[in-house]
Design a protein around this motif. Structure first.
Motif, mmCIF file in Angstrom:
data_model
loop_
_atom_site.group_PDB
_atom_site.id
_atom_site.type_symbol
_atom_site.label_atom_id
_atom_site.label_comp_id
_atom_site.label_asym_id
_atom_site.label_seq_id
_atom_site.Cartn_x
_atom_site.Cartn_y
_atom_site.Cartn_z
ATOM 1 N N ALA A 191 0.841 -1.205 0.000
ATOM 2 C CA ALA A 191 0.000 0.000 0.000
ATOM 3 C C ALA A 191 0.873 1.251 0.000
ATOM 4 O O ALA A 191 0.473 2.302 -0.512
ATOM 5 N N LEU A 192 2.061 1.136 0.568
ATOM 6 C CA LEU A 192 2.946 2.298 0.651
ATOM 7 C C LEU A 192 3.818 2.462 -0.591
ATOM 8 O O LEU A 192 4.273 3.559 -0.891
ATOM 9 N N THR A 193 4.041 1.383 -1.341
ATOM 10 C CA THR A 193 5.070 1.445 -2.379
ATOM 11 C C THR A 193 4.713 2.365 -3.543
ATOM 12 O O THR A 193 5.480 3.256 -3.903
ATOM 13 N N VAL A 194 3.512 2.190 -4.147
ATOM 14 C CA VAL A 194 3.131 3.042 -5.283
ATOM 15 C C VAL A 194 2.828 4.461 -4.791
ATOM 16 O O VAL A 194 3.207 5.446 -5.440
ATOM 17 N N ALA A 195 2.173 4.549 -3.625
ATOM 18 C CA ALA A 195 1.870 5.872 -3.079
ATOM 19 C C ALA A 195 3.156 6.666 -2.841
ATOM 20 O O ALA A 195 3.214 7.878 -3.085
ATOM 21 N N ARG A 196 4.216 5.966 -2.357
ATOM 22 C CA ARG A 196 5.496 6.649 -2.122
ATOM 23 C C ARG A 196 6.072 7.177 -3.443
ATOM 24 O O ARG A 196 6.629 8.272 -3.486
ATOM 25 N N GLU A 197 5.927 6.404 -4.504
ATOM 26 C CA GLU A 197 6.456 6.840 -5.806
ATOM 27 C C GLU A 197 5.700 8.056 -6.325
ATOM 28 O O GLU A 197 6.288 8.949 -6.923
ATOM 29 N N TRP A 198 4.374 8.078 -6.102
ATOM 30 C CA TRP A 198 3.610 9.252 -6.501
ATOM 31 C C TRP A 198 4.048 10.474 -5.709
ATOM 32 O O TRP A 198 4.211 11.563 -6.268
ATOM 33 N N GLU A 199 4.245 10.317 -4.408
ATOM 34 C CA GLU A 199 4.617 11.457 -3.574
ATOM 35 C C GLU A 199 6.029 11.937 -3.872
ATOM 36 O O GLU A 199 6.314 13.140 -3.834
ATOM 37 N N ASN A 200 6.948 11.001 -4.177
ATOM 38 C CA ASN A 200 8.337 11.388 -4.470
ATOM 39 C C ASN A 200 8.521 11.882 -5.900
ATOM 40 O O ASN A 200 9.580 12.402 -6.249
ATOM 41 N N GLY A 201 7.539 11.673 -6.735
ATOM 42 C CA GLY A 201 7.634 12.123 -8.127
ATOM 43 C C GLY A 201 8.331 11.137 -9.043
ATOM 44 O O GLY A 201 8.516 11.431 -10.235
ATOM 45 N N SER A 202 8.741 9.966 -8.535
ATOM 46 C CA SER A 202 9.440 9.000 -9.388
ATOM 47 C C SER A 202 8.481 8.234 -10.301
ATOM 48 O O SER A 202 8.900 7.567 -11.232
ATOM 49 N N MET A 203 7.170 8.324 -10.036
ATOM 50 C CA MET A 203 6.212 7.628 -10.881
ATOM 51 C C MET A 203 6.189 8.206 -12.287
ATOM 52 O O MET A 203 5.973 7.492 -13.274
ATOM 53 N N GLU A 204 6.434 9.525 -12.394
ATOM 54 C CA GLU A 204 6.448 10.154 -13.717
ATOM 55 C C GLU A 204 7.533 9.530 -14.592
ATOM 56 O O GLU A 204 7.323 9.304 -15.788
ATOM 57 N N LEU A 205 8.709 9.261 -13.985
ATOM 58 C CA LEU A 205 9.801 8.642 -14.744
ATOM 59 C C LEU A 205 9.407 7.239 -15.202
ATOM 60 O O LEU A 205 9.699 6.826 -16.330
ATOM 61 N N LEU A 206 8.717 6.513 -14.303
ATOM 62 C CA LEU A 206 8.303 5.146 -14.643
ATOM 63 C C LEU A 206 7.274 5.160 -15.778
ATOM 64 O O LEU A 206 7.307 4.325 -16.684
ATOM 65 N N LEU A 207 6.381 6.159 -15.733
ATOM 66 C CA LEU A 207 5.334 6.235 -16.748
ATOM 67 C C LEU A 207 5.870 6.685 -18.105
ATOM 68 O O LEU A 207 5.201 6.493 -19.126
ATOM 69 N N SER A 208 7.056 7.312 -18.096
ATOM 70 C CA SER A 208 7.630 7.748 -19.375
ATOM 71 C C SER A 208 8.241 6.580 -20.144
ATOM 72 O O SER A 208 8.614 6.724 -21.308
#
Length: 368
Positions: A191-208
């Motif tokens: 529950a914390l893993t994806v939420a942490r990526e959204w909060e840290n901004g690293s999800m944008e890199l993954l989505l690119s």
């Protein structure tokens, strides 16, 4: 769906876990510590029950009767000097039960006469009262045999407990407890893993990257599943070495059930984190959807069969219910896959459903 993409996401998640010792300790250490702690703390068998004894008869028969209670190992006696004092001890909570032997006991113990001994039980705690009443039946039979010799009854019903002859509550608690604890931690971890990526901004890199949502979900699930199975294995070893819980089933079936069960709860955690995108909110939802239903509705404490119809069918949506059934049957009954396949099918359906929902909700954009 590309296997290489899933492995790449899994490697990235492994590096995250290695750099975060808290997650590693939470995944591997906490289940072991909590099972040890609660395995010793949760005890359904009662002993050292405080019993007030009023002996108004003061005869050999009444002494034998009082001795039968104290020598059973379940009761600790306190002598009181009147029935009123026995009731007062119950009122004040100093004792759980009281034995009141009347003054006329010896005179009444004659052929064709009726004598009665009163036992008062504190009914404010119904689980304790049920245990005390259960002990009384055996002690009462022993007293009658000692006073009047072998009792001949037209029909004798003999009870024999299968799979857990001593009714050792730890044999019942530990397999279910391990499932409940590992389930809660699994939801929390993912529950914390994806939420942490959204909060840290690293999800944008993954989505690119050209990685698809299902590959991200499965890639994130893989390392946590391995850690979860390791935690289950540690708990299994503890159950054997510390609590001496017998294991009569096949270990590979247990491992397979653990893997599906853990993956289902990990997927549920991912679904929560995908929906909420906030660590604090994810943790609250994880506790709400994981802790309370798993403890109260999974059959860990209260049997599902005795629940109202609505809740009985609702519990079928809980992976913990099916895994606890599998776990207890493997540990105590030695069931094979032929007996367990309905629970495996239910777990498999819930796993596919959670993966589908998590993938469906995972948006390939950075907009909420």
């Amino acid at each position: 769906m590309k296997g290489a993409s899933i492995i790449a996401i899994a490697k990235k998640e492994v590096f995250h876990i290695i750099r975060d010792p808290f997650t590693l300790a939470l995944a591997l250490g906490m289940p072991v510590v909590m099972v040890l702690f609660f395995g010793y703390a949760i005890e359904f068998n009662m002993d050292r029950i405080e019993l007030a004894i009023y002996d108004g008869s003061q005869t050999q028969t009444s002494w034998n009767m009082a001795k039968a209670f104290t020598s059973s190992g379940y009761f600790i006696s306190q002598t009181v000097h009147s029935p009123a004092e026995a009731v007062q001890a119950l009122d004040e909570g100093r004792v759980h039960a009281a034995l009141v032997i009347p003054r006329t006991l010896a005179q009444d113990l004659k052929p064709f006469s009726l004598s009665s001994v009163q036992i008062l039980v504190d009914g404010s705690d119904n689980s304790s009262a049920g245990s005390i009443v259960g002990y009384l039946g055996g002690i009462q039979h022993r007293i009658l045999e000692k006073e009047f010799g072998k009792i001949t009854e037209p029909l004798q019903v003999k009870t024999r407990f299968l799979f857990n002859p001593e009714l050792n509550s730890r044999w019942f608690v530990v397999p279910g407890l391990a499932a409940a604890i590992v389930a809660i931690l699994s939801i929390l971890l993912t529950a914390l893993t994806v939420a942490r990526e959204w909060e840290n901004g690293s999800m944008e890199l993954l989505l690119s990257t050209p990685v698809r949502p299902i590959e991200i979900i499965l890639g994130k699930l893989l390392p946590y599943s391995v850690m979860g199975v390791l935690a289950v294995f540690f708990v299994f070893v503890l159950s054997q070495l510390i609590f001496a819980v017998p294991f009569k089933g096949h270990f590979l079936i247990y491992l397979l059930a653990s893997l599906i069960f853990l993956s289902t709860y990990l997927a549920q955690g991912l679904l929560i984190s995908v929906i909420t995108r906030k660590q604090q909110l994810s943790m609250q939802f994880a506790m709400l959807s994981g802790l309370l239903p798993t403890i109260l509705l999974s059959g860990f404490i209260f049997p599902n069969e005795h629940m109202p119809s609505f809740f009985y069918y609702l519990t079928m949506l809980l992976p913990a219910r099916w895994f606890i059934q599998i776990s207890r049957q493997l540990f105590l009954q030695g069931s094979g896959f032929g007996d367990l396949w309905p629970s495996f099918v239910a777990l498999g359906i819930l796993f596919v459903l959670m993966i589908f929902l998590a993938t469906k909700k995972f948006k390939k954009d950075v907009e909420p």
